[in-house]
Scaffold this active site. Sequence first.
Site, PDB file in Angstrom:
ATOM      1  N   ASP A  43       0.590  -0.966   0.436  1.00 19.42           N
ATOM      2  CA  ASP A  43       0.281   0.009   0.141  1.00 19.42           C
ATOM      3  C   ASP A  43       0.665   1.334   0.011  1.00 19.42           C
ATOM      4  O   ASP A  43       1.681   0.763   0.145  1.00 19.42           O
ATOM      5  CB  ASP A  43      -1.375   0.347   1.638  1.00 19.42           C
ATOM      6  CG  ASP A  43      -2.353  -0.503   0.840  1.00 19.42           C
ATOM      7  OD1 ASP A  43      -3.107  -1.081  -0.273  1.00 19.42           O
ATOM      8  OD2 ASP A  43      -3.083  -0.621   2.227  1.00 19.42           O
ATOM      9  N   LYS A  65      -3.589   2.975  -2.282  1.00 21.65           N
ATOM     10  CA  LYS A  65      -4.588   4.443  -3.039  1.00 21.65           C
ATOM     11  C   LYS A  65      -4.673   4.974  -2.374  1.00 21.65           C
ATOM     12  O   LYS A  65      -4.201   5.636  -0.719  1.00 21.65           O
ATOM     13  CB  LYS A  65      -6.077   3.172  -1.890  1.00 21.65           C
ATOM     14  CG  LYS A  65      -6.993   2.232  -3.029  1.00 21.65           C
ATOM     15  CD  LYS A  65      -7.949   1.695  -2.457  1.00 21.65           C
ATOM     16  CE  LYS A  65      -7.666   0.472  -1.098  1.00 21.65           C
ATOM     17  NZ  LYS A  65      -8.547  -0.142  -0.265  1.00 21.65           N
ATOM     18  N   MET A 180      -7.765   9.500   8.583  1.00 24.82           N
ATOM     19  CA  MET A 180      -8.148  10.030   7.559  1.00 24.82           C
ATOM     20  C   MET A 180      -8.677  11.312   7.382  1.00 24.82           C
ATOM     21  O   MET A 180      -9.708  11.295   6.813  1.00 24.82           O
ATOM     22  CB  MET A 180      -8.387   8.855   6.829  1.00 24.82           C
ATOM     23  CG  MET A 180      -8.374   7.456   6.863  1.00 24.82           C
ATOM     24  SD  MET A 180      -8.666   6.443   6.149  1.00 24.82           S
ATOM     25  CE  MET A 180      -9.662   6.058   7.563  1.00 24.82           C
TER      26      MET A 180
HETATM   27  N1  SAH Z   1      -4.330   0.514   9.411  1.00 21.39           N
HETATM   28  C1  SAH Z   1      -3.691   2.010   9.319  1.00 21.39           C
HETATM   29  C2  SAH Z   1      -4.334   3.303   9.533  1.00 21.39           C
HETATM   30  C3  SAH Z   1      -5.039   3.031   7.912  1.00 21.39           C
HETATM   31  S1  SAH Z   1      -5.948   4.667   7.457  1.00 21.39           S
HETATM   32  C4  SAH Z   1      -2.954   2.094  10.607  1.00 21.39           C
HETATM   33  O1  SAH Z   1      -3.088   0.918  12.544  1.00 21.39           O
HETATM   34  O2  SAH Z   1      -2.388   3.070  11.192  1.00 21.39           O
HETATM   35  C5  SAH Z   1      -5.007   5.626   6.409  1.00 21.39           C
HETATM   36  C6  SAH Z   1      -4.474   7.073   7.774  1.00 21.39           C
HETATM   37  O3  SAH Z   1      -4.294   6.291   8.884  1.00 21.39           O
HETATM   38  C7  SAH Z   1      -3.859   7.613   7.197  1.00 21.39           C
HETATM   39  O4  SAH Z   1      -5.130   8.752   6.007  1.00 21.39           O
HETATM   40  C8  SAH Z   1      -3.053   8.351   8.243  1.00 21.39           C
HETATM   41  O5  SAH Z   1      -4.681   9.291   8.794  1.00 21.39           O
HETATM   42  C9  SAH Z   1      -3.055   7.062   8.548  1.00 21.39           C
HETATM   43  N2  SAH Z   1      -1.391   6.882   8.900  1.00 21.39           N
HETATM   44  C10 SAH Z   1      -0.858   5.629   8.866  1.00 21.39           C
HETATM   45  N3  SAH Z   1      -0.006   5.934   9.173  1.00 21.39           N
HETATM   46  C11 SAH Z   1       0.356   7.574   9.062  1.00 21.39           C
HETATM   47  C12 SAH Z   1       1.682   7.777   8.526  1.00 21.39           C
HETATM   48  N4  SAH Z   1       2.610   7.692   9.438  1.00 21.39           N
HETATM   49  N5  SAH Z   1       1.873   9.153   9.509  1.00 21.39           N
HETATM   50  C13 SAH Z   1       0.164  10.054   9.786  1.00 21.39           C
HETATM   51  N6  SAH Z   1      -1.100   9.213   9.375  1.00 21.39           N
HETATM   52  C14 SAH Z   1      -1.080   7.899   8.834  1.00 21.39           C
END
Ligand code: SAH
Length: 510
Positions: A43, A65, A180
């Site tokens: 991803d 995405k 998000m």
């Molecule tokens: N499964 C992921 C979340 C996926 S949803 C988790 O557990 O972290 C995707 C959202 O995660 C992004 O839009 C953002 O809000 C957040 N996100 C994921 N990695 C990030 C990062 N390194 N820095 C900031 N936001 C992050």
Amino acid sequence: MASSSSSNKKGICYLVGAGPGDLGLVTLRAKECIELADVIAYDYLVNKEVLAWAQPGVEIIYVGKQADQHTLTQDKINSLLIEKVKTGHTVTRLKGGDPYVFGRGGEEAEELEAAGCAWEVVHGISSTIAGPGYAGIPVTHRDHCSQLTIFTGHEDPTKEESSLDFAQLASTPGTRIMLMGVGRIGILAGKLVEHGAASDTPVALVRWATTPRQEVLTGTLATIADLVAARGFKPPAVCIIGGVVGLREKLCWFERRPLYGQRIVVTRTRQQAGDLSRQLRSLGADVFELPTIRTEPPRSMMEFGQLVQDCHKYEWILFTSPNGVEAFFDMFFKLYKDARDVGGAKFVCIGPGTEKKLKDYHLSAEFVPEKSVAESLVKELIAHVGSLENQSVLWVRPEDARDVIVTALTEHGAIVDEAIAYRTVPETEDPTGAHARFREEGADVLTFASSSAVENFFALNLPLPSGIKIASIGPVTTAALKVVGHKPHIEAKQHDIPGLAAAILKACGK
Ligand code: SAH
């Protein structure tokens, strides 16, 4: 090579959390799954450096995405995973953070299960926890809260049947973490205040959390939207709402590290890059590996084997690189079962890295010249032993080494045999997309630990960003840089990897 699939090999899909970005936050099991995969689907939020752990030749598919840019629909991703598993592949599906936290991991698991595919989940560190942490914000703290709520801001809050219950979110105590939500932060913050949340509730946004690109914006429910607009703050970001945001000033350890904000390129071979990358990363640098060379076995293993077999007949064995030491002992232990068969030869090593490699085999060098250059070797060796007249020397060398050593040794009466232990060839694979990254993002520091890395890097014709600093491990590498028209800005005093890291720290650290 990666094991190829066959119809009788059973496929499996690992749904793997690759963590929030920091390579150090990838679990051991995730690394294992990357190493054993023959298909990897990853991803947008996955740190591409993890792809360097894949076996050469595996199929790597980007299924990321981004908000407005769908490469593959979720249905297509599901079908792809199922098709690959059914054709016997070991598929590692990499997702940012944890696969079960707003990562559609649950949905993909359901689809795989329904299709009768084998699958397992490997949890990762979620950006919801580590993201705030790297900005100095613990998600819970006894003085501030005893409840943690995680929700998605992806929902359109203006649509009639929003599944987000703003009244409940506004009144819920403790820390609220939103993913998000950057694009709709104004509407979302407004809704919370409208439903009774205090407008001065602290808010922080952490963008590209846990990576060296991390950016943090703090405000309140009343001010955050304007701040986002003014700064042009973009996703991806984790949003933290609550009193814990106030701890940031005191606890922001990550941004304080000395090489924080420096993007550094490591050009060593993929096998050797790790050491330097790790040292620079632990100082806070944004490191990416762009290997320009790799080592291959010599053209004639037989010839090499014969010389190694006779090694006990020599008075001296000379190593000029850690690779040479490794290749020598790989061959030696194929031929002999007992370390004592190495006989009475004394070892000479050029360079502290070479000496250290020899120490890994519990052997010590009789002699290491002060200066890690071939020219000093003979002079210092003679000063050490008196005369080289009729001394037999086995030089364990790469195919493309310079002749100065042999010439100088033979001029002083030594009898030199040369064992070609390995070849250095240009690296042709680029699984992490390092070339594109270098073109697009540039870097602050470009490091070289050998002249062959220099030659092969410049053969790639990548554009050098203005202001980039070139760091060299020592005089031989510096000389190679001069040949291609560059003078390094940084040269290590101690000509090994810790020396190179120290020189970069001195020149660029805060
Ligand atoms: N499964 C992921 C979340 C996926 S949803 C988790 O557990 O972290 C995707 C959202 O995660 C992004 O839009 C953002 O809000 C957040 N996100 C994921 N990695 C990030 C990062 N390194 N820095 C900031 N936001 C992050």
